[in-house]
Motif scaffolding. Structure first.
Motif, PDB file in Angstrom:
ATOM      1  N   UNK A   5       9.186  -6.432  21.760  1.00  0.00           N
ATOM      2  CA  UNK A   5      10.262  -5.570  21.258  1.00  0.00           C
ATOM      3  C   UNK A   5      11.212  -6.372  20.377  1.00  0.00           C
ATOM      4  N   UNK A   6      11.566  -7.571  20.816  1.00  0.00           N
ATOM      5  CA  UNK A   6      12.467  -8.421  20.031  1.00  0.00           C
ATOM      6  C   UNK A   6      11.895  -8.699  18.652  1.00  0.00           C
ATOM      7  N   UNK A   7      10.626  -9.026  18.573  1.00  0.00           N
ATOM      8  CA  UNK A   7      10.013  -9.297  17.270  1.00  0.00           C
ATOM      9  C   UNK A   7      10.122  -8.082  16.361  1.00  0.00           C
ATOM     10  N   UNK A   8       9.829  -6.901  16.889  1.00  0.00           N
ATOM     11  CA  UNK A   8       9.872  -5.693  16.064  1.00  0.00           C
ATOM     12  C   UNK A   8      11.295  -5.361  15.627  1.00  0.00           C
ATOM     13  N   UNK A  17      15.541  -2.974  24.561  1.00  0.00           N
ATOM     14  CA  UNK A  17      16.470  -3.542  23.579  1.00  0.00           C
ATOM     15  C   UNK A  17      17.783  -3.955  24.253  1.00  0.00           C
ATOM     16  N   UNK A  18      18.293  -3.108  25.117  1.00  0.00           N
ATOM     17  CA  UNK A  18      19.551  -3.405  25.818  1.00  0.00           C
ATOM     18  C   UNK A  18      19.391  -4.605  26.745  1.00  0.00           C
ATOM     19  N   UNK A  19      18.259  -4.667  27.466  1.00  0.00           N
ATOM     20  CA  UNK A  19      18.036  -5.786  28.383  1.00  0.00           C
ATOM     21  C   UNK A  19      17.899  -7.104  27.636  1.00  0.00           C
ATOM     22  N   UNK A  20      17.256  -7.064  26.466  1.00  0.00           N
ATOM     23  CA  UNK A  20      17.121  -8.275  25.660  1.00  0.00           C
ATOM     24  C   UNK A  20      18.499  -8.808  25.276  1.00  0.00           C
ATOM     25  N   UNK A  21      19.366  -7.926  24.812  1.00  0.00           N
ATOM     26  CA  UNK A  21      20.711  -8.339  24.406  1.00  0.00           C
ATOM     27  C   UNK A  21      21.492  -8.908  25.581  1.00  0.00           C
ATOM     28  N   UNK A  65      18.252 -14.211  14.035  1.00  0.00           N
ATOM     29  CA  UNK A  65      18.333 -15.677  14.018  1.00  0.00           C
ATOM     30  C   UNK A  65      17.570 -16.275  15.199  1.00  0.00           C
ATOM     31  N   UNK A  66      17.714 -15.660  16.356  1.00  0.00           N
ATOM     32  CA  UNK A  66      17.006 -16.138  17.550  1.00  0.00           C
ATOM     33  C   UNK A  66      15.499 -16.031  17.361  1.00  0.00           C
ATOM     34  N   UNK A  72      13.784 -16.023  14.588  1.00  0.00           N
ATOM     35  CA  UNK A  72      13.333 -17.039  13.628  1.00  0.00           C
ATOM     36  C   UNK A  72      13.234 -18.392  14.312  1.00  0.00           C
ATOM     37  N   UNK A  73      14.241 -18.742  15.094  1.00  0.00           N
ATOM     38  CA  UNK A  73      14.259 -20.035  15.776  1.00  0.00           C
ATOM     39  C   UNK A  73      13.088 -20.173  16.754  1.00  0.00           C
ATOM     40  N   UNK A  74      12.719 -19.069  17.401  1.00  0.00           N
ATOM     41  CA  UNK A  74      11.626 -19.101  18.372  1.00  0.00           C
ATOM     42  C   UNK A  74      10.254 -18.888  17.736  1.00  0.00           C
ATOM     43  N   UNK A  75      10.213 -18.714  16.411  1.00  0.00           N
ATOM     44  CA  UNK A  75       8.939 -18.566  15.725  1.00  0.00           C
ATOM     45  C   UNK A  75       8.324 -17.175  15.838  1.00  0.00           C
ATOM     46  N   UNK A  76       9.119 -16.180  16.269  1.00  0.00           N
ATOM     47  CA  UNK A  76       8.598 -14.818  16.370  1.00  0.00           C
ATOM     48  C   UNK A  76       8.453 -14.183  14.992  1.00  0.00           C
ATOM     49  N   UNK A  77       9.342 -14.557  14.068  1.00  0.00           N
ATOM     50  CA  UNK A  77       9.236 -14.115  12.684  1.00  0.00           C
ATOM     51  C   UNK A  77       9.540 -15.300  11.781  1.00  0.00           C
ATOM     52  N   UNK A  78       9.154 -15.186  10.508  1.00  0.00           N
ATOM     53  CA  UNK A  78       9.445 -16.234   9.542  1.00  0.00           C
ATOM     54  C   UNK A  78      10.758 -15.951   8.844  1.00  0.00           C
TER      55      UNK A  78
END
Length: 210
Positions: A155-158, A183-187, A200-201, A203-209
């Motif tokens: 979900x975070x990646x999307x 989404x709420x639990x992730x936040x 930003x998170x 990108x740092x974890x490599x989920x997206x470029x």
């Protein structure tokens, strides 16, 4: 009998090059995917002998897709990636990957990796083996990454890719209400309460470029 392979990478030229390399060495490429979610679906339906997967892909990254594949099918996954950072390597093996090959060394390392993995061993490109050992010994891997479940990372990646709750719910075959709940639990778990911070998170974890 020829060894059957699924390849997942979001770059068509690399998929073609990998297919040619493998087929020239008597492997059979039974499917190609351009994102992690497609790789999961193909692997479940085609049941190859192993999967070669890029780490950074849209919809679902290679580590999360690989974790789902290994959990559901027990089929080994080799990551082929440009990332050599410690937390990527450690997270990959914690997720059950069988090989970690740097793209810069693919021409020399990939066939060695396949040979090792098909014998039931684990393969790391030379130069990153000591990274994993140091990381495991000192336990300095990202604690935040362990906080999120596999579904929450998906979900975070999307979300970080700009998908709406309705869009991500459709992609993950969940309800909009469940998507909102994730989404709420992730936040809450990450203590990040704005989309820019989640991007930003990710990108740092490599989920997206970037």
């Amino acid at each position: 009998m020829s060894i059957r392979v699924v390849i997942a990478d979001d770059h068509a030229m690399l998929r073609d090059a990998l297919s040619l390399l493998l087929e020239n060495h008597s492997f059979t490429v039974v499917g190609v995917a351009s994102d992690g979610a497609e790789a999961v679906r193909l692997t479940r339906s085609l049941r190859p002998d192993f999967v070669i997967m890029d780490l950074s892909m849209p919809v679902m990254n290679g580590i999360d897709a690989g974790e789902e594949i290994v959990r559901d099918t027990k089929i080994p996954v080799i990551l082929l990636t440009m990332y050599s950072e410690q937390h990527h390597v450690v997270r990959a093996f914690r997720a059950g990957m069988s090989g970690y090959v740097l793209k810069s060394k693919a021409a020399t390392d990939l066939l060695l990796a396949i040979s090792d993995v098909m014998r039931g061993n684990v393969y790391l490109s030379p130069g990153i083996s000591d990274v994993v050992v140091r990381e495991m010994l000192h336990k300095t891997h990202s604690q935040e990454a362990d906080v999120l479940t596999l579904r929450e990372r998906q979900v975070l990646q999307l979300v970080a890719e700009g998908k709406s709750t309705k869009e991500l719910a459709n992609l993950l075959s969940i309800s909009v209400r469940t998507g909102d709940s994730h989404r709420s639990r992730i936040m809450e778990k990450l203590e990040i309460h704005e989309i820019a911070g989640l991007v930003r998170y990710a990108i740092r974890e490599g989920l997206i470029e970037a």
